[in-house]
Design a protein around this motif. Structure first.
Motif, PDB file in Angstrom:
ATOM      1  N   THR A 595     -16.502   8.313  -9.247  1.00  0.00           N
ATOM      2  CA  THR A 595     -16.181   7.622 -10.054  1.00  0.00           C
ATOM      3  C   THR A 595     -15.706   9.265 -10.652  1.00  0.00           C
ATOM      4  OG1 THR A 595     -17.886   6.176 -10.106  1.00  0.00           O
ATOM      5  CG2 THR A 595     -17.225   7.319 -12.587  1.00  0.00           C
ATOM      6  N   ALA A 596     -14.365   8.984 -11.406  1.00  0.00           N
ATOM      7  CA  ALA A 596     -14.068  10.681 -11.831  1.00  0.00           C
ATOM      8  C   ALA A 596     -13.422  10.484 -13.046  1.00  0.00           C
ATOM      9  CB  ALA A 596     -13.304  11.173 -10.600  1.00  0.00           C
ATOM     10  N   THR A 597     -13.875  11.497 -13.862  1.00  0.00           N
ATOM     11  CA  THR A 597     -13.289  11.443 -15.398  1.00  0.00           C
ATOM     12  C   THR A 597     -11.584  11.795 -15.409  1.00  0.00           C
ATOM     13  OG1 THR A 597     -15.345  11.415 -15.756  1.00  0.00           O
ATOM     14  CG2 THR A 597     -13.955  11.603 -18.092  1.00  0.00           C
ATOM     15  N   GLY A 598     -11.178  11.152 -16.378  1.00  0.00           N
ATOM     16  CA  GLY A 598      -9.715  11.423 -16.638  1.00  0.00           C
ATOM     17  C   GLY A 598      -9.095  11.331 -17.681  1.00  0.00           C
ATOM     18  N   LEU A 599      -8.301  12.192 -18.368  1.00  0.00           N
ATOM     19  CA  LEU A 599      -7.815  12.470 -19.419  1.00  0.00           C
ATOM     20  C   LEU A 599      -6.121  11.927 -19.686  1.00  0.00           C
ATOM     21  CD1 LEU A 599      -8.932  16.314 -20.154  1.00  0.00           C
ATOM     22  CD2 LEU A 599      -9.912  14.277 -20.618  1.00  0.00           C
ATOM     23  N   ALA A 600      -6.135  11.121 -20.746  1.00  0.00           N
ATOM     24  CA  ALA A 600      -5.414  10.229 -20.944  1.00  0.00           C
ATOM     25  C   ALA A 600      -4.342  10.481 -22.559  1.00  0.00           C
ATOM     26  CB  ALA A 600      -5.531   8.617 -20.916  1.00  0.00           C
ATOM     27  N   TYR A 601      -2.961  10.717 -22.090  1.00  0.00           N
ATOM     28  CA  TYR A 601      -2.938  10.969 -23.656  1.00  0.00           C
ATOM     29  C   TYR A 601      -2.134   9.910 -23.874  1.00  0.00           C
ATOM     30  CZ  TYR A 601       0.491  11.685 -27.155  1.00  0.00           C
ATOM     31  OH  TYR A 601       1.860  11.631 -28.831  1.00  0.00           O
ATOM     32  N   ILE A 611     -11.916   6.938 -13.767  1.00  0.00           N
ATOM     33  CA  ILE A 611     -11.326   6.161 -12.522  1.00  0.00           C
ATOM     34  C   ILE A 611     -12.344   5.864 -11.114  1.00  0.00           C
ATOM     35  CG2 ILE A 611     -10.123   6.325 -10.712  1.00  0.00           C
ATOM     36  CD1 ILE A 611      -8.300   8.072 -12.216  1.00  0.00           C
ATOM     37  N   GLU A 612     -12.890   4.133 -10.952  1.00  0.00           N
ATOM     38  CA  GLU A 612     -13.690   4.324  -9.777  1.00  0.00           C
ATOM     39  C   GLU A 612     -12.984   3.471  -8.487  1.00  0.00           C
ATOM     40  OE1 GLU A 612     -16.606   2.306 -13.533  1.00  0.00           O
ATOM     41  OE2 GLU A 612     -15.525   0.810 -11.976  1.00  0.00           O
ATOM     42  N   VAL A 613     -13.893   4.395  -7.247  1.00  0.00           N
ATOM     43  CA  VAL A 613     -13.008   4.220  -5.909  1.00  0.00           C
ATOM     44  C   VAL A 613     -14.275   3.172  -5.619  1.00  0.00           C
ATOM     45  CG1 VAL A 613     -12.297   4.981  -3.802  1.00  0.00           C
ATOM     46  CG2 VAL A 613     -11.848   6.012  -5.914  1.00  0.00           C
ATOM     47  N   SER A 614     -13.873   2.013  -4.836  1.00  0.00           N
ATOM     48  CA  SER A 614     -15.102   1.512  -3.976  1.00  0.00           C
ATOM     49  C   SER A 614     -14.292   1.184  -2.664  1.00  0.00           C
ATOM     50  CB  SER A 614     -15.630   0.048  -4.724  1.00  0.00           C
ATOM     51  OG  SER A 614     -15.973  -1.112  -3.455  1.00  0.00           O
ATOM     52  N   LEU A 615     -15.673   1.094  -1.612  1.00  0.00           N
ATOM     53  CA  LEU A 615     -14.726   1.422  -0.386  1.00  0.00           C
ATOM     54  C   LEU A 615     -15.539   0.105   0.471  1.00  0.00           C
ATOM     55  CD1 LEU A 615     -15.175   5.233   0.656  1.00  0.00           C
ATOM     56  CD2 LEU A 615     -13.258   4.129   0.056  1.00  0.00           C
ATOM     57  N   HIS A 665      -9.957   1.367  -8.878  1.00  0.00           N
ATOM     58  CA  HIS A 665      -9.823   0.354 -10.373  1.00  0.00           C
ATOM     59  C   HIS A 665      -9.760   1.557 -11.124  1.00  0.00           C
ATOM     60  CE1 HIS A 665     -10.309  -3.062 -13.454  1.00  0.00           C
ATOM     61  NE2 HIS A 665     -11.557  -2.243 -13.659  1.00  0.00           N
ATOM     62  N   VAL A 666      -9.046   1.033 -12.775  1.00  0.00           N
ATOM     63  CA  VAL A 666      -9.145   1.829 -14.356  1.00  0.00           C
ATOM     64  C   VAL A 666      -9.909   1.025 -15.268  1.00  0.00           C
ATOM     65  CG1 VAL A 666      -7.847   2.944 -15.449  1.00  0.00           C
ATOM     66  CG2 VAL A 666      -7.592   3.498 -13.479  1.00  0.00           C
ATOM     67  N   PRO A 667     -11.131   1.253 -15.926  1.00  0.00           N
ATOM     68  CA  PRO A 667     -12.010  -0.007 -16.059  1.00  0.00           C
ATOM     69  C   PRO A 667     -10.642  -0.054 -17.824  1.00  0.00           C
ATOM     70  CG  PRO A 667     -13.761   1.328 -14.901  1.00  0.00           C
ATOM     71  CD  PRO A 667     -12.249   1.723 -15.082  1.00  0.00           C
ATOM     72  N   SER A 677      -0.586  11.648 -15.061  1.00  0.00           N
ATOM     73  CA  SER A 677      -1.432  13.044 -15.388  1.00  0.00           C
ATOM     74  C   SER A 677      -2.879  12.464 -14.351  1.00  0.00           C
ATOM     75  CB  SER A 677      -1.487  12.760 -16.629  1.00  0.00           C
ATOM     76  OG  SER A 677      -2.404  11.947 -17.102  1.00  0.00           O
ATOM     77  N   ALA A 678      -2.688  10.769 -13.761  1.00  0.00           N
ATOM     78  CA  ALA A 678      -4.144  10.920 -13.906  1.00  0.00           C
ATOM     79  C   ALA A 678      -3.703  11.152 -12.080  1.00  0.00           C
ATOM     80  CB  ALA A 678      -4.485   9.575 -13.850  1.00  0.00           C
ATOM     81  N   GLY A 679      -2.739  11.999 -10.785  1.00  0.00           N
ATOM     82  CA  GLY A 679      -2.994  11.880  -9.833  1.00  0.00           C
ATOM     83  C   GLY A 679      -4.080  12.985  -9.195  1.00  0.00           C
ATOM     84  N   ILE A 680      -4.383  13.374  -9.993  1.00  0.00           N
ATOM     85  CA  ILE A 680      -5.475  14.526  -9.519  1.00  0.00           C
ATOM     86  C   ILE A 680      -6.913  14.112  -9.716  1.00  0.00           C
ATOM     87  CG2 ILE A 680      -4.528  16.461 -10.148  1.00  0.00           C
ATOM     88  CD1 ILE A 680      -6.491  17.487 -11.577  1.00  0.00           C
ATOM     89  N   THR A 681      -6.542  13.385 -10.939  1.00  0.00           N
ATOM     90  CA  THR A 681      -8.220  12.575 -10.782  1.00  0.00           C
ATOM     91  C   THR A 681      -8.515  11.321  -9.762  1.00  0.00           C
ATOM     92  OG1 THR A 681      -7.711  12.439 -13.125  1.00  0.00           O
ATOM     93  CG2 THR A 681      -9.885  11.536 -12.758  1.00  0.00           C
ATOM     94  N   MET A 682      -7.312  10.826  -9.815  1.00  0.00           N
ATOM     95  CA  MET A 682      -7.867   9.681  -8.308  1.00  0.00           C
ATOM     96  C   MET A 682      -7.911  10.462  -7.185  1.00  0.00           C
ATOM     97  SD  MET A 682      -4.999   7.040  -9.082  1.00  0.00           S
ATOM     98  CE  MET A 682      -4.326   5.567 -10.550  1.00  0.00           C
ATOM     99  N   ALA A 683      -7.222  11.279  -6.849  1.00  0.00           N
ATOM    100  CA  ALA A 683      -7.507  12.060  -6.043  1.00  0.00           C
ATOM    101  C   ALA A 683      -9.043  12.171  -5.268  1.00  0.00           C
ATOM    102  CB  ALA A 683      -6.443  13.021  -5.427  1.00  0.00           C
ATOM    103  N   THR A 684      -9.808  12.938  -6.744  1.00  0.00           N
ATOM    104  CA  THR A 684     -11.125  13.312  -6.575  1.00  0.00           C
ATOM    105  C   THR A 684     -12.285  12.364  -6.300  1.00  0.00           C
ATOM    106  OG1 THR A 684     -10.337  15.030  -8.143  1.00  0.00           O
ATOM    107  CG2 THR A 684     -12.330  14.649  -7.200  1.00  0.00           C
ATOM    108  N   ALA A 685     -11.747  11.004  -6.952  1.00  0.00           N
ATOM    109  CA  ALA A 685     -12.500   9.995  -7.001  1.00  0.00           C
ATOM    110  C   ALA A 685     -12.228   9.559  -5.776  1.00  0.00           C
ATOM    111  CB  ALA A 685     -12.289   8.698  -7.840  1.00  0.00           C
TER     112      ALA A 685
END
Length: 773
Positions: A595-601, A611-615, A665-667, A677-685
């Protein structure tokens, strides 16, 4: 002298009349003395002396007011009228002179002597008689006031004296002139005098006729028009049309002259007015022409307000109305300073871009107040017809000018502050593209000769200060955006919201809800809680609604419970407004894996995005949910591809894509989301989920990613930083190329945040993921 003297006779003074011998005339007698004189005469021998008054207006004449020579007359008939007056029929007999007055108290009685006519030369009298008749006949032809029958009866008179008297009685002479004829006893002299009088009268009549003819010739057309207009007025009055067109045309012409239009426009207006005068009022074209003229005269062509270029005064007003917004205020003050130095500057085209509720519209009103200019607003939200901007052509029924000209009419000056509200919400369809029509309005090089389809005359907009507002800059067409100077208003920090609530909104709501500052007191910690737990916005609109609700609750307590004062504390706030609507902050309570926290405009300002990732076992299928846009899906695919290419360096099983299915998934799944701009957030998650390393709970991040792991710059860093600060994050990972944007972020926000500029995803992972033990 005794009354039985034969030379004593009653006297009747005449007003405005004179009776000659041989004349028969009706007289109406009403004065007491005159009535008694008539009655006395009737008792004696029916004879009475008639003498004229010198002044007609004298009601009770004295001896000096009556001429001494008059006419002895015989009363042939007497009739008493119902109103008390007496009507007598008299016949003049003989000239007489008043010798002395025998009585003057109850009535006039005088002693008289007869005046005999003098005949010197009968032949001369005959010649004068013929000359008099000839002159009298010519006089009748010129005057046309005496009938031919009168001339025929006069010709039958063969007595010279009598002829002179009868002719004189038919002339329009003053009493003084007629008395003069009465006093001439010599018949030849009398005839000669009357001939001279008729000669003079003829000359006067002929002169009058010449003058009348000359005036008639010179004024024939004017008189004809006058009579025709009077007839038209009478017809219109009968039809119930008050004053008709005449009054309208005069009024419109006066308005045109007062409007001080450019010469070409004034000629057009007068030409249309001439058409309006000729077109029948019942015609449909009549109202079209009138409306057009009304618009021409109601638009300001020269009226302007004097700008107040005092920079400290303007700064004081802007600070008084709005807290913060330093960049906008600085731009306005720069404009004032430059104008003060140059005394000539084209109006700037500003565009205030920001989320709802940050005060864009009210700021423009403050700008107008600081400049001492008129303020006019036109909302462009939903406008999809080009004619809304440029106006309709007059060939259409119900045609009107566009919103620009309508706004200028409302402003009444040529240099207002003109607000174009919601310029990003204009649409386009088969009726045209209104944003293209705005290009001319907002171009300082073109708007000095703006053309409206309805007005059809060039109108100068170069002195207008246009200010546009928008929520989203991306939806404004490029050419239109290029003509405007964009000033971004990101939103307010918690500290700024606290100041706005305390200094502006709370006092305003207390007043609007019938309270005073002594009846309601809101503690600072309660305001902080209201801002954090009851609102989630970039602006202050919802905060104002919650403050209004607080004031209403307080008013109810004061009225129903009889309390004199309500103090709102942290705990009291929940009692009054109910349970909190939002959870304060988006930062995780603990470090989370996957789970990573991104910043959106967003259009409502900045926001945090979890941003949440489930395997789970599978064959490498990548599933994306949360109502994501195409760009965001592509960012997830790019992050997935990068991680596969760098699996060994990242200490991830290289065959994970063959054994595992991945779900990103993005809640808040009902809210559309898009952007790179959510690219690095998704990669980190993804890396966190695949490697088992947790993501730091205090870190928020923003940045676009490439397949090689490079981090590219993004927009809206200020808004995103405000949302991170609001969410309780302490560290922001951002693209290194966005370092220039840090100076726009308020110092109060910078103090609570650590900004980490990065150029590659490896740097992101080193700072975002918890180190392996």
């Amino acid at each position: 002298m005794s009354e039985d003297n034969n030379n004593v006779i009653p006297l009747l003074p005449l007003r405005g009349l004179l009776v000659y011998p041989s004349m028969v005339m009706h007289l109406d007698v009403g004065r007491d003395k005159s009535v008694q004189a008539i009655e006395k005469a009737m008792v004696n021998d029916n004879r009475i002396l008639l003498s004229a008054q010198k002044e007609v207006n004298v009601d009770d004449p004295s001896l000096d007011d009556i001429y001494t020579i008059g006419t002895i007359a015989y009363i042939k008939q007497m009739l008493k009228l119902p109103n008390g007056t007496i009507r007598v029929l008299v016949e003049g007999e003989q000239r007489a002179r008043i010798v002395q007055y025998a009585q003057e108290e109850d009535m006039f009685e005088v002693e008289y002597e007869q005046v005999e006519e003098v005949h010197d030369n009968p032949n001369q009298e005959e010649a004068l008689m013929r000359s008099l008749l000839e002159q009298f006949e010519q006089y009748i032809k010129v005057s046309k006031k005496i009938s031919d029958e009168t001339l025929a009866s006069v010709k039958d008179i063969d007595v010279p004296g009598r002829l002179a008297d009868i002719v004189t009685s038919h002339l329009s002479l003053k009493i003084k002139d007629k008395q003069e004829v009465l006093e001439i006893s010599n018949v030849a002299q009398r005839l000669q005098h009357i001939i001279e009088i008729i000669g003079n009268e003829k000359e006067v009549l002929q002169l009058e006729k010449k003058i009348g003819q000359r005036v008639k010739t010179s004024m024939e057309r004017t008189q004809k028009e006058y009579y025709l207009r009077e007839q038209m007025k009478a017809i219109q009055k009968e039809l119930g049309e008050k004053d008709g067109k005449t009054g309208e045309i005069a009024e419109l012409k006066e308005k045109i002259e007062q409007a001080q239009m450019p010469e070409k426009v004034e000629q057009t207006a007068l030409k249309e007015l001439d058409r309006y005068e000729k077109v029948p009022q019942s015609s449909g074209e009549s109202s079209v022409i009138r409306n057009y003229i009304e618009w021409l005269v109601s638009i300001p062509w020269h009226e302007e307000t004097d700008d107040n270029l005092d920079v400290p005064h303007a700064e004081e007003i802007l600070n008084e109305d709005h807290y913060g917004l330093d960049k906008v205020k600085e731009r306005i003050l720069e404009y004032l300073a430059v104008q003060q130095l140059t005394q000539s500057i084209k109006g700037p085209i500003l565009c205030l871009v920001g989320p709802p509720g940050v005060g864009k519209t009210s700021l423009v009103r403050s700008i107008a107040r600081s400049l001492n200019r008129e303020y006019v607003r036109s909302s462009l939200g939903g406008v999809r017809d080009e004619a809304e901007i440029r106006g309709h052509r007059r060939t259409y029924i119900g045609a009107m000018p566009g919103r620009i000209i309508q706004g200028m009419k409302r402003a009444g000056t040529v240099n207002p502050v003109f607000l174009l509200d919601e310029i990003d919400k204009m649409a386009s369809d088969f009726r045209g593209d209104p944003s293209s029509a705005m290009l001319e309005v907002l171009d300082p090089e073109q708007n000095s000769s703006f053309s409206d389809h309805y007005i059809e005359e060039n109108y100068d907009l170069s002195n207008v200060m246009f200010v546009a507002t928008a929520n989203n800059m991306q939806t404004i067409p490029g050419p239109l955006l290029d003509r405007m100077e964009v000033i971004s208003i990101a939103g307010y920090t918690e500290l700024e919201k606290l100041h706005i609530a305390k200094e502006h909104l709370l006092p305003k709501q207390i007043k609007e809800n019938g309270l005073n500052k002594n009846q309601l007191q809101v503690r600072e910690e309660a305001l902080y809680k209201l801002i954090r737990r009851y609102t989630r916005e970039a602006g202050v609109r919802n905060m104002e609604r919650q403050l209004a609700a607080l004031c209403r609750k307080a008013a109810k307590i004061i009225v129903s419970e009889g309390k004199k004062k309500v103090v709102v504390t942290d705990k009291k706030l929940e009692e009054m407004l109910g349970a909190p609507l939002f959870r304060y902050g988006q930062a995780e309570a603990e470090d989370q894996i996957g789970t990573a926290t991104g910043l959106a405009y967003t259009s409502a300002g900045g926001d945090t995005l979890s941003i949440e990732v489930s395997l789970y076992p599978g064959k490498g299928k990548l599933t994306l949910t949360g109502k994501l846009g195409d760009v965001m899906k592509e960012s997830a695919q790019a992050a997935f591809s990068y991680i596969r290419s760098r699996a060994e360096e990242l200490k991830i099983d290289p065959d994970f894509h063959q054994n595992l299915d991945i779900h990103i998934h993005v809640p808040e799944g009902a809210t559309p989301k898009d952007g790179p701009s959510a690219g690095i957030t998704m990669a980190t998650a993804l890396v966190s989920a695949l490697s088992g390393r947790p993501v730091r709970k205090e870190v928020g991040m923003t940045g676009e990613i490439t397949l090689r792991g490079r981090v590219l710059p993004i927009g809206g860093l200020k808004e995103k930083s405000l949302s991170a600060h609001r969410a309780g994050l302490t560290t922001i990972i951002m693209p290194a190329e966005n370092e220039k944007d840090l100076e726009d972020i308020p110092d109060s926000v910078k103090e609570g945040l650590t900004f980490i500029p990065v150029r590659h995803l490896d740097e992101v992972l080193d700072r975002a993921l918890v180190e392996e033990k």
